[in-house]
Design an enzyme around this catalytic site. Structure first.
Site, PDB file in Angstrom:
ATOM      1  N   GLU A  92       0.838  -1.203   0.000  1.00  0.00           N
ATOM      2  CA  GLU A  92       0.000   0.000   0.000  1.00  0.00           C
ATOM      3  C   GLU A  92       0.875   1.257   0.000  1.00  0.00           C
ATOM      4  O   GLU A  92       0.583   2.238  -0.704  1.00  0.00           O
ATOM      5  CB  GLU A  92      -0.921   0.032   1.224  1.00  0.00           C
ATOM      6  CG  GLU A  92      -1.914  -1.126   1.305  1.00  0.00           C
ATOM      7  CD  GLU A  92      -1.378  -2.315   2.093  1.00  0.00           C
ATOM      8  OE1 GLU A  92      -0.152  -2.575   2.041  1.00  0.00           O
ATOM      9  OE2 GLU A  92      -2.181  -2.990   2.753  1.00  0.00           O
ATOM     10  N   GLY A 125      18.350 -36.153  -0.489  1.00  0.00           N
ATOM     11  CA  GLY A 125      17.919 -37.288  -1.281  1.00  0.00           C
ATOM     12  C   GLY A 125      16.713 -37.979  -0.675  1.00  0.00           C
ATOM     13  O   GLY A 125      15.891 -37.340   0.000  1.00  0.00           O
ATOM     14  N   THR A 140      23.274 -36.867   0.611  1.00  0.00           N
ATOM     15  CA  THR A 140      23.243 -36.171  -0.677  1.00  0.00           C
ATOM     16  C   THR A 140      24.378 -35.162  -0.757  1.00  0.00           C
ATOM     17  O   THR A 140      25.051 -35.040  -1.789  1.00  0.00           O
ATOM     18  CB  THR A 140      21.884 -35.453  -0.849  1.00  0.00           C
ATOM     19  OG1 THR A 140      20.873 -36.444  -0.927  1.00  0.00           O
ATOM     20  CG2 THR A 140      21.866 -34.591  -2.098  1.00  0.00           C
ATOM     21  N   MET A 162      21.067 -43.833 -10.700  1.00  0.00           N
ATOM     22  CA  MET A 162      21.392 -45.223 -10.979  1.00  0.00           C
ATOM     23  C   MET A 162      21.894 -45.868  -9.677  1.00  0.00           C
ATOM     24  O   MET A 162      22.125 -45.188  -8.677  1.00  0.00           O
ATOM     25  CB  MET A 162      22.435 -45.305 -12.086  1.00  0.00           C
ATOM     26  CG  MET A 162      21.815 -44.887 -13.422  1.00  0.00           C
ATOM     27  SD  MET A 162      22.866 -45.173 -14.872  1.00  0.00           S
ATOM     28  CE  MET A 162      23.280 -46.903 -14.734  1.00  0.00           C
TER      29      MET A 162
END
Lengths: 314, 314
Positions: A46, A245, A191, A158
């Site tokens: 505003e 992960g 990870t 994989m």
């Protein structure tokens, strides 16, 4: 109001810890000024719009995606007061502010000053646009997005851990954009150790948007990272992107903390690879149903992005 | 020709071992008769249409999705001869017949008799409609569809094996329809022993369409089932639907025998469950790319069906 809500999204995620709000001032059927919450949460939408409008605000209608605040702060006056002072004739509000300092007080103050007020106009859309802030405000925890990039058979890598690349350029760029829209990202230690991900925003013009980096670990975190012991322990941010992960993803799902799923899926099959998830505490198949609602689906190159939102409050 | 090809699909899979062909006879801008290959492969589409047309075939144009056959059989005359005898003026052909008994001979015979012949009109679409027969004719093996019904995270069951139900009613009904379109289905012994699936077509009016049941096993198959030792050993059918589980699915993928993927995906997460696939012989991630092309995608209730086709000949 739809334009005001769309405008409000521009403040994400920089407006934190304040909600990202949009404001459009209309007079004699023309837009005279627009504003959205600035970085760090001030100035409010505003205030930006009123400053841009100047004298043109007098007699105008203000469309705002959230009830104008009623509390003054060292960082600025209350927006309901500013709207009154500027001579705005009418205020149309999407969502009422759940913050107890304003909740209904802003509306009452405007009305007392003779300003016409309409509210509850597209509130669900407004809440969705400010979902991170709304979630923290009402549930006391961040709005959590879980990102999974998988093959058609649900593998994130994989068996030997290689995952570069499953998805293509466009999906990965979209992932970077999502990263820029979050205040913090979370990975598991595994990870980090396997991939040492930088997790910064690698998009032109958005590098300064790189989020805070959290690691789910009971040990100390490496330099540049903050350790968190559990999903429940994550505070201080409105929005969290869980990047992997399988361990970190499963932990936030098991804690029922995920509000949104980003599923990037490449048109490949991997076979015996790394599964996207580990145990998420599912006791039986029936319990898995009814939790997720498809919110968006699009192709990003040859990959598909499906966005699911939680189908129930939690 | 598009209408003729659509019509040809009605013969699937009952026309086997013959291709499913469509024939439309048009005269003075009006369709005078239509036909498609009947169950067991005879009568051929042209014979059906010519019988329906009677004298109206004289001077008509015949649209056929496959080159009319040139070889007589104990089961009926050659269609090229029948078209000539009926006085058809013009034959428009989608695909040339790869069967060496006809390949080009049908076209030559029509032309020698003074019939105008156009061919190679929408051949790819015609081949797709008769993909099972075409695959067996040109590659000497069945056209193989692999069906996977998974959660968003790629599980086909919970860790305890429970899989009823992952997908909803509409997806399962679609699966039954696909079953009715195949000559044979394949499961692994493990799936049979765990689920004892009936694998019949549970759709009104299609129960007699239940396909031949093959089991991938080196041992003897139970009553009602035929044992096959490897994907390469599967012969005698044009179309095969691989229904599971992970072992059978992975075996056909590892043998590079899959032409089409049917992926039914429910909006649920399972976590540590049974993966859709086991080892498929993928050596590195780059080799996984470029193999599958999205052919169709649709919602079936709250589940999504994605159909992928192999992107290269094999």
């Amino acid at each position: 109001m739809a334009a005001t809500i769309a405008l409000s999204r521009r403040g994400r995620p920089a407006s934190a810890p304040n909600p990202t709000v949009g404001c459009i001032l209309v007079k004699d059927g023309r837009v005279v000024a627009r504003g959205w919450t600035q970085a760090g949460g001030r100035p409010h939408a505003e205030a930006v719009a009123l400053a841009a409008a100047g004298e043109a605000a007098r007699g105008a209608t203000a469309y705002v995606s959230l009830e104008p605040c009623a509390h003054t702060s060292t960082r600025g006056p209350a927006c309901s007061d500013s709207l009154i002072a500027a001579g705005v004739a009418r205020v149309v509000i999407a969502a009422q502010d759940p913050d107890p300092r304003t909740d209904g007080v802003g509306i009452a103050r405007l009305r007392e000053a003779g300003v016409e007020v309409l509210f509850h106009v597209m509130p669900a859309e407004a809440r969705a646009a400010m979902a991170p802030w709304w979630t923290r405000q009402t549930l006391g925890r961040p709005f959590v997005t879980l990102k999974l990039a998988t093959s058609l058979d649900g593998c994130i890598a994989m068996a030997d851990g290689s995952s570069r690349w499953i998805t293509g350029d466009r999906a990965r760029a979209h992932g970077h954009l999502e990263r820029a829209m979050h205040q913090a990202i979370l990975v598991g230690r595994g990870t980090f150790e396997a991939d040492a991900p930088k997790l910064d925003v690698r998009l032109p013009g958005l590098k300064e948007r790189s989020p805070q980096k959290l690691m789910l670990t009971r040990r100390a975190a490496p330099d540049g990272w903050t350790a968190v012991a559990s999903p429940e322990a994550i505070g201080g941010v409105d929005s969290l992107l869980v990047e992997g992960g399988a361990g970190a993803a499963s932990a936030v799902l098991a804690a029922d903390r995920v509000d949104r799923l980003l599923l990037y899926r490449a048109p490949i099959l991997i076979g015996r690879g790394k599964a996207a998830l580990d145990d998420i505490g599912l006791a039986n198949l029936a319990d898995a149903h009814g939790r997720w609602r498809l919110a968006d689906s699009r192709m990003l190159g040859s990959d598909r992005l499906d966005v699911y939102e939680r189908a129930r409050e939690g």
